[in-house]
Scaffold this motif. Structure first.
Motif, PDB file in Angstrom:
ATOM      1  N   PHE A  63       0.828  -1.207   0.000  1.00  0.00           N
ATOM      2  CA  PHE A  63       0.000   0.000   0.000  1.00  0.00           C
ATOM      3  C   PHE A  63       0.860   1.252   0.000  1.00  0.00           C
ATOM      4  CE2 PHE A  63      -3.779  -2.285   2.145  1.00  0.00           C
ATOM      5  CZ  PHE A  63      -4.284  -2.649   0.921  1.00  0.00           C
ATOM      6  N   ARG A  64       1.901   1.260   0.813  1.00  0.00           N
ATOM      7  CA  ARG A  64       2.795   2.430   0.869  1.00  0.00           C
ATOM      8  C   ARG A  64       3.491   2.649  -0.474  1.00  0.00           C
ATOM      9  NH1 ARG A  64       4.174   4.408   6.052  1.00  0.00           N
ATOM     10  NH2 ARG A  64       3.179   3.212   7.702  1.00  0.00           N
ATOM     11  N   LEU A  65       3.911   1.564  -1.094  1.00  0.00           N
ATOM     12  CA  LEU A  65       4.566   1.655  -2.395  1.00  0.00           C
ATOM     13  C   LEU A  65       3.618   2.223  -3.444  1.00  0.00           C
ATOM     14  CD1 LEU A  65       7.003   1.005  -4.220  1.00  0.00           C
ATOM     15  CD2 LEU A  65       6.005  -1.248  -4.543  1.00  0.00           C
ATOM     16  N   ILE A  66       2.405   1.707  -3.491  1.00  0.00           N
ATOM     17  CA  ILE A  66       1.415   2.186  -4.464  1.00  0.00           C
ATOM     18  C   ILE A  66       1.084   3.652  -4.227  1.00  0.00           C
ATOM     19  CG2 ILE A  66      -0.988   1.938  -5.203  1.00  0.00           C
ATOM     20  CD1 ILE A  66      -0.559  -1.138  -4.585  1.00  0.00           C
ATOM     21  N   GLN A  67       0.912   4.038  -2.969  1.00  0.00           N
ATOM     22  CA  GLN A  67       0.587   5.428  -2.661  1.00  0.00           C
ATOM     23  C   GLN A  67       1.713   6.386  -3.041  1.00  0.00           C
ATOM     24  OE1 GLN A  67      -2.294   6.813  -1.728  1.00  0.00           O
ATOM     25  NE2 GLN A  67      -3.222   4.808  -1.878  1.00  0.00           N
ATOM     26  N   SER A  68       2.940   5.870  -3.132  1.00  0.00           N
ATOM     27  CA  SER A  68       4.082   6.745  -3.449  1.00  0.00           C
ATOM     28  C   SER A  68       4.275   6.952  -4.951  1.00  0.00           C
ATOM     29  CB  SER A  68       5.357   6.176  -2.840  1.00  0.00           C
ATOM     30  OG  SER A  68       5.764   5.015  -3.540  1.00  0.00           O
ATOM     31  N   LEU A 100      -7.511   5.379  -5.754  1.00  0.00           N
ATOM     32  CA  LEU A 100      -8.892   5.653  -5.347  1.00  0.00           C
ATOM     33  C   LEU A 100      -9.606   4.350  -5.004  1.00  0.00           C
ATOM     34  CD1 LEU A 100     -11.238   7.600  -4.946  1.00  0.00           C
ATOM     35  CD2 LEU A 100     -11.699   7.420  -7.391  1.00  0.00           C
ATOM     36  N   TRP A 101      -9.444   3.341  -5.838  1.00  0.00           N
ATOM     37  CA  TRP A 101     -10.060   2.042  -5.591  1.00  0.00           C
ATOM     38  C   TRP A 101      -9.575   1.457  -4.261  1.00  0.00           C
ATOM     39  CZ3 TRP A 101      -7.606  -2.906  -5.870  1.00  0.00           C
ATOM     40  CH2 TRP A 101      -8.477  -3.983  -5.780  1.00  0.00           C
ATOM     41  N   LEU A 102      -8.273   1.559  -3.989  1.00  0.00           N
ATOM     42  CA  LEU A 102      -7.736   1.063  -2.721  1.00  0.00           C
ATOM     43  C   LEU A 102      -8.322   1.801  -1.530  1.00  0.00           C
ATOM     44  CD1 LEU A 102      -3.931   0.506  -3.368  1.00  0.00           C
ATOM     45  CD2 LEU A 102      -5.634  -1.208  -2.848  1.00  0.00           C
ATOM     46  N   LYS A 146     -11.934   1.867   3.197  1.00  0.00           N
ATOM     47  CA  LYS A 146     -13.053   2.485   3.914  1.00  0.00           C
ATOM     48  C   LYS A 146     -14.166   1.464   4.164  1.00  0.00           C
ATOM     49  CE  LYS A 146     -16.093   6.474   3.730  1.00  0.00           C
ATOM     50  NZ  LYS A 146     -16.516   7.623   2.946  1.00  0.00           N
ATOM     51  N   GLU A 147     -14.449   0.613   3.181  1.00  0.00           N
ATOM     52  CA  GLU A 147     -15.497  -0.399   3.311  1.00  0.00           C
ATOM     53  C   GLU A 147     -15.158  -1.457   4.359  1.00  0.00           C
ATOM     54  OE1 GLU A 147     -15.938  -1.980  -0.615  1.00  0.00           O
ATOM     55  OE2 GLU A 147     -17.157  -0.277  -1.304  1.00  0.00           O
ATOM     56  N   ARG A 148     -13.894  -1.729   4.538  1.00  0.00           N
ATOM     57  CA  ARG A 148     -13.476  -2.792   5.439  1.00  0.00           C
ATOM     58  C   ARG A 148     -13.265  -2.353   6.876  1.00  0.00           C
ATOM     59  NH1 ARG A 148     -10.575  -7.373   2.231  1.00  0.00           N
ATOM     60  NH2 ARG A 148     -11.620  -7.081   0.259  1.00  0.00           N
ATOM     61  N   LYS A 149     -13.462  -1.083   7.174  1.00  0.00           N
ATOM     62  CA  LYS A 149     -13.287  -0.570   8.547  1.00  0.00           C
ATOM     63  C   LYS A 149     -14.359  -1.086   9.447  1.00  0.00           C
ATOM     64  CE  LYS A 149     -10.504   3.467   8.551  1.00  0.00           C
ATOM     65  NZ  LYS A 149     -10.409   4.853   8.890  1.00  0.00           N
ATOM     66  N   ALA A 154      -1.820   6.115 -11.931  1.00  0.00           N
ATOM     67  CA  ALA A 154      -1.962   5.350 -10.689  1.00  0.00           C
ATOM     68  C   ALA A 154      -3.159   5.829  -9.868  1.00  0.00           C
ATOM     69  CB  ALA A 154      -0.688   5.460  -9.855  1.00  0.00           C
ATOM     70  N   GLU A 155      -3.682   7.003 -10.172  1.00  0.00           N
ATOM     71  CA  GLU A 155      -4.760   7.578  -9.367  1.00  0.00           C
ATOM     72  C   GLU A 155      -6.022   6.715  -9.289  1.00  0.00           C
ATOM     73  OE1 GLU A 155      -4.447  10.050  -7.196  1.00  0.00           O
ATOM     74  OE2 GLU A 155      -2.355  10.028  -7.834  1.00  0.00           O
TER      75      GLU A 155
END
Length: 54
Positions: free
Chosen positions: A28-33, A44-46, A51-54, A39-40
């Protein structure tokens, strides 16, 4: 410096090869960087999934 570790997995040639692996958090950190407009949609999908899994 990366925080990836090696894991032996069977390759198409049937030999055991060392591959790089990362935890979910590291991925996740790699993708966000990634600073690319392409990549947007994935980012957004991630965020929607998180949010759904909280």
């Amino acid at each position: 410096m990366t925080n990836c570790h090696g894991l032996k997995m069977k390759a198409p040639d049937s030999k055991m090869r060392l591959t790089d692996v990362a935890s979910t958090e590291q991925l996740f950190r790699l993708i966000q960087s990634i600073p690319s407009p392409k990549a947007e949609p994935f980012k957004l999908w991630l965020s929607i999934l998180a949010k759904e899994r909280k």
